[in-house]
Design a protein around this motif. Structure first.
Motif, mmCIF file in Angstrom:
data_model
loop_
_atom_site.group_PDB
_atom_site.id
_atom_site.type_symbol
_atom_site.label_atom_id
_atom_site.label_comp_id
_atom_site.label_asym_id
_atom_site.label_seq_id
_atom_site.Cartn_x
_atom_site.Cartn_y
_atom_site.Cartn_z
ATOM 1 N N SER A 224 2.310 3.127 7.254
ATOM 2 C CA SER A 224 2.644 4.532 7.504
ATOM 3 C C SER A 224 4.113 4.782 7.209
ATOM 4 C CB SER A 224 2.355 4.890 8.965
ATOM 5 O OG SER A 224 2.918 6.136 9.303
ATOM 6 N N ALA A 225 4.384 5.753 6.347
ATOM 7 C CA ALA A 225 5.773 6.072 6.011
ATOM 8 C C ALA A 225 6.542 6.545 7.230
ATOM 9 C CB ALA A 225 5.807 7.147 4.925
ATOM 10 N N ARG B 19 -6.415 6.653 4.528
ATOM 11 C CA ARG B 19 -5.542 5.615 5.072
ATOM 12 C C ARG B 19 -4.350 6.233 5.789
ATOM 13 N NH1 ARG B 19 -7.254 0.796 3.750
ATOM 14 N NH2 ARG B 19 -5.347 -0.170 4.533
ATOM 15 N N GLY B 20 -3.654 5.426 6.583
ATOM 16 C CA GLY B 20 -2.637 5.957 7.480
ATOM 17 C C GLY B 20 -1.236 5.962 6.929
ATOM 18 N N SER C 281 -3.571 11.528 2.756
ATOM 19 C CA SER C 281 -3.414 10.579 3.860
ATOM 20 C C SER C 281 -4.130 11.084 5.097
ATOM 21 C CB SER C 281 -1.918 10.406 4.192
ATOM 22 O OG SER C 281 -1.734 9.680 5.392
ATOM 23 N N LEU C 282 -4.534 10.155 5.948
ATOM 24 C CA LEU C 282 -4.905 10.536 7.312
ATOM 25 C C LEU C 282 -3.732 11.288 7.931
ATOM 26 C CD1 LEU C 282 -6.775 10.289 9.819
ATOM 27 C CD2 LEU C 282 -5.635 8.104 10.296
ATOM 28 N N HIS C 283 -4.019 12.380 8.600
ATOM 29 C CA HIS C 283 -2.965 13.212 9.174
ATOM 30 C C HIS C 283 -2.760 12.844 10.646
ATOM 31 C CE1 HIS C 283 -0.275 16.639 9.297
ATOM 32 N NE2 HIS C 283 -0.535 16.885 8.022
ATOM 33 N N SER D 168 0.835 -1.203 0.000
ATOM 34 C CA SER D 168 0.000 0.000 0.000
ATOM 35 C C SER D 168 0.870 1.254 0.000
ATOM 36 C CB SER D 168 -0.921 -0.020 1.219
ATOM 37 O OG SER D 168 -1.704 1.141 1.296
ATOM 38 N N LEU D 169 1.929 1.258 0.812
ATOM 39 C CA LEU D 169 2.845 2.404 0.839
ATOM 40 C C LEU D 169 3.582 2.537 -0.484
ATOM 41 C CD1 LEU D 169 4.261 4.713 2.326
ATOM 42 C CD2 LEU D 169 5.837 3.024 3.319
#
Length: 640
Positions: A493-494, A393-394, A293-295, A83-84
């Motif tokens: 999440s990056a 998404r996160g 992205s979700l923040h 996903s990332l």
């Protein structure tokens, strides 16, 4: 932690020859359908980019590489969450993009975007990136492709450094002072920029190195951006104070012939922030309350906790009031959304994720659940919007740490369990825990067994305690590094990836020598009271020295007077006041005060600066300087 979203354990098998972690919500089967909207929007309107991808500073040192993520193409490798990887295929694009008539964005030149509006006589710039060098390169590209024009105004959408730090790369202070260029920011901008970048700057810079992976090279086993952009450019941070501020939603300005309407969203992503409706272009800039992205309700680097309920309300207002007026919704990170219906739906989806996070955290909180229990429950049952909208998404914020932040917003760090009210500090607790578990060898064996079973969370808990108890235990550090690497490679999440991999790097290679420092331009720009309050956070009362005296200050270039009162335990600064009987008086330009308080330059040296005189007892002034800590330049995190 969202650790799955990983194909049948391939990441761990390839990277570590270790078993895969168990699947959790967010695995590939739960991802939204791909569609083509993001891929198309991320490249739509492309005009040009730089021929030489490397941006350098005046000394020739690289500060940014536009092509650092060119390796992201094709299928995801086993060491990156699929996903990332998919997300980064869209974020990697760079250059000048047309987004609406008279509006462009330069994307990929930093973690943030520079928005460019054509005014009657010049360019209106919104958010001039993080560094002077990156901003100058971006404006040079604009002038090359669209025709050279002066900059008539710069808007800072909010008080974070990646949205104002490059200002001197696009406009000079002389043009601002002469009224040829305006600087516009939300009310409270300078106070909040000071609080985050100076007052707590030392701790945040070190923690930000983990969040953004600044010590990691981009790559399939390294850094994969930040979730809302690439990395942070490494150039010069600058600041020119605003000449005008916006205080209320609905306030308007006509800037260089362009009508703008503002939505104040302070207290959401930043304590001082606005969105902008560019009326002639029918374009709404959602700044940073809506991105791809979700923040973060509370960023891992640290910040003031944000108000998720207010965030949802502002997104609702944006969706109902501003999106219907806009053919395009843009933000200060990521790519645009085109079309009224699409923009409204995009803002509404993000409204719903923040509303859900807030309401479900509070609902469970009022049932007596702790922050950890709430985070686990919400992560296991994400809202339905996550199944149809990639932007919720996160990749940056996550459900897990955002739920904990909302709990903290209302109830603080304490979960009401007395055992957690006054626990031992980490190193003491670690030694006692390792002893209780049967010693270092047994703790290491338990950690290795947890990894073999795929429970990397428990492995990290055990092994981090062992490293804190025995920091010279090479086997423990290596095992903990493997556990962190596994979790980093699996993270969607990056910034979670960056933190895990940065920790692993510190364990195996040692903490990198920090070159980070406070921006002199930032310090010089802040109000004198904020400056004195920031210096007071460097005062070390435990050091020996005389107390109970005052220093008078006459800042000749600012036409300000001030004083510093040195007490037993505190140092208090006051602007607009002078002591009745100062031990010493400093008279001269404010740079002399900066040299003393922040550089800790010897008093005799400062006395030789042009325009400086020091009256009274120089030794007392030197005693004050000797009682200040040097500016912080980093500290250990995963080692005691």
């Amino acid at each position: 932690m969202r650790v799955a979203a990983i194909r049948a354990g391939a990441a761990l098998a390839l990277a570590l020859a270790a078993p895969a972690m168990a699947s959790t919500p967010g695995a590939p089967g739960a991802l939204p359908p791909e569609g083509t909207r993001d891929a198309e929007n991320a490249q739509r309107g492309f005009i040009a980019t730089l021929t030489d991808p490397v941006i350098r500073n005046a000394a020739g040192k690289p500060v940014w590489n536009l092509d650092a993520y060119a390796f992201v193409h094709g299928a995801a490798p086993g060491t990156v969450n699929p996903s990332l990887w998919r997300h980064m295929t869209h974020l990697k694009h760079h250059g000048l993009f047309a987004v609406a008539p008279g509006v462009w964005q330069v994307r990929g030149f930093d973690v943030s975007n520079m928005t460019v509006i054509r005014g009657a006589s010049g360019w209106i710039i919104i958010d001039p990136l993080t560094s002077v060098e990156a901003a100058k390169a971006a404006l040079d590209l604009v002038n090359r492709e669209l025709g050279a024009r002066p900059v008539s105004a710069v808007l800072y959408s909010h008080s974070h450094g990646d949205h104002f730090g490059g200002v001197r790369g696009v406009v000079g202070e002389a043009d601002v002072a002469a009224g040829r260029a305006a600087i516009i920011a939300p009310a409270g901008f300078m106070e909040e920029a000071t609080s985050e970048n100076v007052m707590a700057g030392g701790a945040m810079q070190r923690r930000a190195a983990y969040q953004f992976g600044t010590g990691l090279a981009p790559g399939a086993t390294g850094q994969m951006g930040s979730g809302i952009g690439k990395g942070l450019s490494a150039g010069t941070l600058s600041l020119i104070p605003p000449t005008d501020t916006i205080a209320a939603t609905g306030d308007t300005r006509v800037i260089d012939g362009v009508a703008l309407e503002f939505q104040i969203v302070s207290g959401t992503e930043a304590p001082a922030e606005f969105n902008v409706l560019i009326k002639p272009a029918k374009t709404f800039l959602a700044a940073e309350i809506a991105t791809c992205s979700l923040h973060n309700i509370l960023t891992p680097r640290g910040a003031k906790v944000r108000d998720a309920r207010a965030w949802a309300h502002y997104l609702d207002e944006a969706a109902l009031r501003y999106a219907p007026q806009a053919d395009t919704v843009i933000s200060s990170h990521c790519w645009p959304v085109f079309g009224k219906e699409e923009g409204t739906a995009w803002l509404s989806a993000q409204r719903d994720i923040y509303r859900w996070l807030h309401d479900q955290t509070v609902r469970r909180m009022n049932r007596g659940e702790t922050m950890d229990e709430i985070a686990e429950a919400l992560e296991a049952g994400p809202p339905k919007v996550n199944a149809r909208e990639w932007a919720t998404r996160g990749y940056y914020g996550t459900i897990s740490h955002n739920a904990k932040a909302i709990y903290q917003f209302y109830l603080g760090w304490y979960d009401a369990v007395p055992a957690n009210l006054h626990p031992h500090p980490p190193e003491v607790r670690a030694r006692k825990l390792v002893e209780a578990l049967g010693g270092a060898d047994r703790t290491l064996a338990l950690g290795e067994a947890a990894m073999a079973a795929g429970d990397y969370r428990w492995a990290s808990d055990l092994l981090q305690s062992l490293v804190f108890a025995a920091p010279d235990n090479a086997a423990a550090k290596a095992a903990l590094a493997r556990s962190y690497t596994a979790q980093g490679h699996a993270a969607e999440s990056a910034i979670w990836r960056n933190q895990f991999l940065s920790a692993a790097s510190d364990l195996m290679r040692g903490r990198p020598q920090s070159s980070a420092s406070q921006s002199n331009d930032m310090i010089a720009a802040i109000a004198t009271q904020e400056l004195l309050d920031s210096a007071a956070t460097l005062f070390a009362p435990e050091r020996a020295g005389k107390r109970g005296y005052s220093i008078a200050i006459d800042l000749t270039d600012k036409r300000e007077t001030a004083m510093i009162e040195v007490g037993e335990d505190v140092m208090i600064g006051r602007v607009g006041a002078l002591p009745a009987a100062p031990a010493a008086t400093l008279r001269g330009p404010r740079r002399a005060l900066l040299a003393l308080l922040f550089v800790r330059m010897p008093v005799d040296t400062v006395a030789q600066m042009p325009g400086v005189t020091i009256e009274g007892d120089k030794a007392m002034l030197q005693a004050l300087i000797d009682n200040l800590d040097p500016m912080p330049h980093g500290f250990d995190i995963v080692l005691p």
